[in-house]
Design a protein around this motif. Sequence first.
Motif, mmCIF file in Angstrom:
data_model
loop_
_atom_site.group_PDB
_atom_site.id
_atom_site.type_symbol
_atom_site.label_atom_id
_atom_site.label_comp_id
_atom_site.label_asym_id
_atom_site.label_seq_id
_atom_site.Cartn_x
_atom_site.Cartn_y
_atom_site.Cartn_z
ATOM 1 N N GLY A 1 -5.597 32.181 -10.240
ATOM 2 C CA GLY A 1 -6.060 32.916 -9.070
ATOM 3 C C GLY A 1 -5.759 34.393 -9.114
ATOM 4 O O GLY A 1 -5.773 35.009 -10.182
ATOM 5 N N TYR A 2 -5.434 34.962 -7.927
ATOM 6 C CA TYR A 2 -5.443 36.405 -7.773
ATOM 7 C C TYR A 2 -4.063 37.032 -7.590
ATOM 8 O O TYR A 2 -3.971 38.221 -7.309
ATOM 9 N N GLN A 3 -2.982 36.253 -7.729
ATOM 10 C CA GLN A 3 -1.639 36.820 -7.711
ATOM 11 C C GLN A 3 -0.857 36.334 -8.926
ATOM 12 O O GLN A 3 -1.225 35.347 -9.563
ATOM 13 N N SER A 4 0.248 37.018 -9.211
ATOM 14 C CA SER A 4 0.987 36.779 -10.445
ATOM 15 C C SER A 4 1.901 35.558 -10.336
ATOM 16 O O SER A 4 2.246 35.099 -9.237
ATOM 17 N N LEU A 5 2.329 35.059 -11.492
ATOM 18 C CA LEU A 5 3.260 33.944 -11.523
ATOM 19 C C LEU A 5 4.569 34.312 -10.845
ATOM 20 O O LEU A 5 5.156 33.487 -10.125
ATOM 21 N N ASP A 6 5.048 35.523 -11.059
ATOM 22 C CA ASP A 6 6.304 35.947 -10.428
ATOM 23 C C ASP A 6 6.192 35.918 -8.910
ATOM 24 O O ASP A 6 7.130 35.496 -8.219
ATOM 25 N N MET B 1 0.844 -1.192 0.000
ATOM 26 C CA MET B 1 0.000 0.000 0.000
ATOM 27 C C MET B 1 0.881 1.245 0.000
ATOM 28 O O MET B 1 1.813 1.341 0.792
ATOM 29 N N PRO B 2 0.620 2.229 -0.894
ATOM 30 C CA PRO B 2 1.447 3.433 -0.931
ATOM 31 C C PRO B 2 1.268 4.252 0.340
ATOM 32 O O PRO B 2 0.227 4.168 1.013
ATOM 33 N N PRO B 3 2.273 5.030 0.710
ATOM 34 C CA PRO B 3 2.149 5.860 1.918
ATOM 35 C C PRO B 3 1.045 6.893 1.757
ATOM 36 O O PRO B 3 0.730 7.335 0.653
ATOM 37 N N LEU B 4 0.450 7.291 2.889
ATOM 38 C CA LEU B 4 -0.582 8.316 2.847
ATOM 39 C C LEU B 4 0.023 9.655 2.442
ATOM 40 O O LEU B 4 1.131 10.004 2.848
ATOM 41 N N ARG B 5 -0.729 10.391 1.660
ATOM 42 C CA ARG B 5 -0.329 11.716 1.209
ATOM 43 C C ARG B 5 -1.535 12.643 1.341
ATOM 44 O O ARG B 5 -2.671 12.223 1.115
ATOM 45 N N LEU B 6 -1.271 13.885 1.688
ATOM 46 C CA LEU B 6 -2.347 14.844 1.945
ATOM 47 C C LEU B 6 -2.222 16.033 1.007
ATOM 48 O O LEU B 6 -1.199 16.716 0.984
ATOM 49 N N ALA B 7 -3.274 16.295 0.220
ATOM 50 C CA ALA B 7 -3.344 17.466 -0.658
ATOM 51 C C ALA B 7 -4.236 18.509 0.005
ATOM 52 O O ALA B 7 -5.436 18.291 0.169
ATOM 53 N N MET B 8 -3.625 19.631 0.402
ATOM 54 C CA MET B 8 -4.358 20.724 1.039
ATOM 55 C C MET B 8 -4.648 21.813 0.000
ATOM 56 O O MET B 8 -3.749 22.246 -0.719
ATOM 57 N N PHE B 9 -5.892 22.261 -0.042
ATOM 58 C CA PHE B 9 -6.303 23.260 -1.013
ATOM 59 C C PHE B 9 -6.678 24.569 -0.322
ATOM 60 O O PHE B 9 -7.408 24.570 0.674
ATOM 61 N N ASP B 10 -6.193 25.672 -0.883
ATOM 62 C CA ASP B 10 -6.781 26.968 -0.589
ATOM 63 C C ASP B 10 -8.189 26.981 -1.208
ATOM 64 O O ASP B 10 -8.498 26.156 -2.075
ATOM 65 N N VAL B 11 -9.022 27.916 -0.779
ATOM 66 C CA VAL B 11 -10.397 27.975 -1.299
ATOM 67 C C VAL B 11 -10.567 29.128 -2.293
ATOM 68 O O VAL B 11 -10.701 28.916 -3.495
ATOM 69 N N ASP B 12 -10.540 30.369 -1.799
ATOM 70 C CA ASP B 12 -10.786 31.525 -2.657
ATOM 71 C C ASP B 12 -9.629 31.730 -3.635
ATOM 72 O O ASP B 12 -8.482 31.919 -3.229
ATOM 73 N N GLY B 13 -9.938 31.669 -4.924
ATOM 74 C CA GLY B 13 -8.915 31.848 -5.939
ATOM 75 C C GLY B 13 -8.251 30.567 -6.380
ATOM 76 O O GLY B 13 -7.486 30.572 -7.345
ATOM 77 N N THR B 14 -8.550 29.470 -5.681
ATOM 78 C CA THR B 14 -7.973 28.171 -6.045
ATOM 79 C C THR B 14 -9.069 27.190 -6.422
ATOM 80 O O THR B 14 -9.091 26.663 -7.530
ATOM 81 N N LEU B 15 -10.001 26.934 -5.512
ATOM 82 C CA LEU B 15 -11.136 26.065 -5.820
ATOM 83 C C LEU B 15 -12.321 26.851 -6.366
ATOM 84 O O LEU B 15 -12.996 26.384 -7.292
ATOM 85 N N ILE B 16 -12.586 28.021 -5.784
ATOM 86 C CA ILE B 16 -13.744 28.799 -6.233
ATOM 87 C C ILE B 16 -13.330 30.210 -6.642
ATOM 88 O O ILE B 16 -12.382 30.778 -6.101
ATOM 89 N N ASP B 17 -14.058 30.763 -7.603
ATOM 90 C CA ASP B 17 -13.804 32.117 -8.079
ATOM 91 C C ASP B 17 -14.738 33.061 -7.339
ATOM 92 O O ASP B 17 -15.857 33.340 -7.786
#
Length: 231
Positions: free
Chosen positions: A191-196, A1-17
Amino acid sequence: MPPLRLAMFDVDGTLIDSQHTIVSAMTMAWGRMGLGIPQPDQVRRIIGLSLVEACAMLLPWASAATHRAVAEAYKSAFHTLRVKPEHDDPLFPGALAALDRLEADGWLLGLATGKSRRGVEAMLETHGLRGRFVTIQTADENPSKPDPSMLLRAANECGLDPAAVVMIGDTSYDMAMANAARAVAIGVSWGYQSLDELHSAGARVVLDSFEQLSRTLDLVIGERPCVPPQS
């Protein structure tokens, strides 16, 4: 079984507009406080911070009491907007499919957001996302980003070392938080900030679409050791 991994998401600007609701609510709050009209670009730049900290950044000359009062006025305005029938803070394209793919691949999912617990619960209900996230870290329980507390607490709740955590977000605050926690920082370009700004704050990769997420996470987490948490 692969090790557990956790993906944490921001909400505003990442999941929802949600930028339009946030800008409108802050404009209403400033009006109620007699502060004039904020510049929309300035408001978008503070999205992701906890509310009082965001108000302090927008109004650096004002007192702490004013920051708190504006924050309360914003909460009231945001609730007024959210209950209107025409209110719509849509998921970004591909977000739901990306969550499905990660779950199918064995990833744990979590949220790390400057929103309040009430705001997160409303978002989950609106988009049918209840039960999708094993850990939810909000501004009500944690210091504002970029403090690493949200990610450290999430890792601890899941019994993981922070090296097994990936933070996906659209702001420099998300990237700096991830690096402070020794997690992997993944930026998103929609989202709401630049690539740089994302790269300067330590983003390992910046994605152009959710379709890239699953493969990118497998690659970047594979570059790091997933060790058991320290006792």
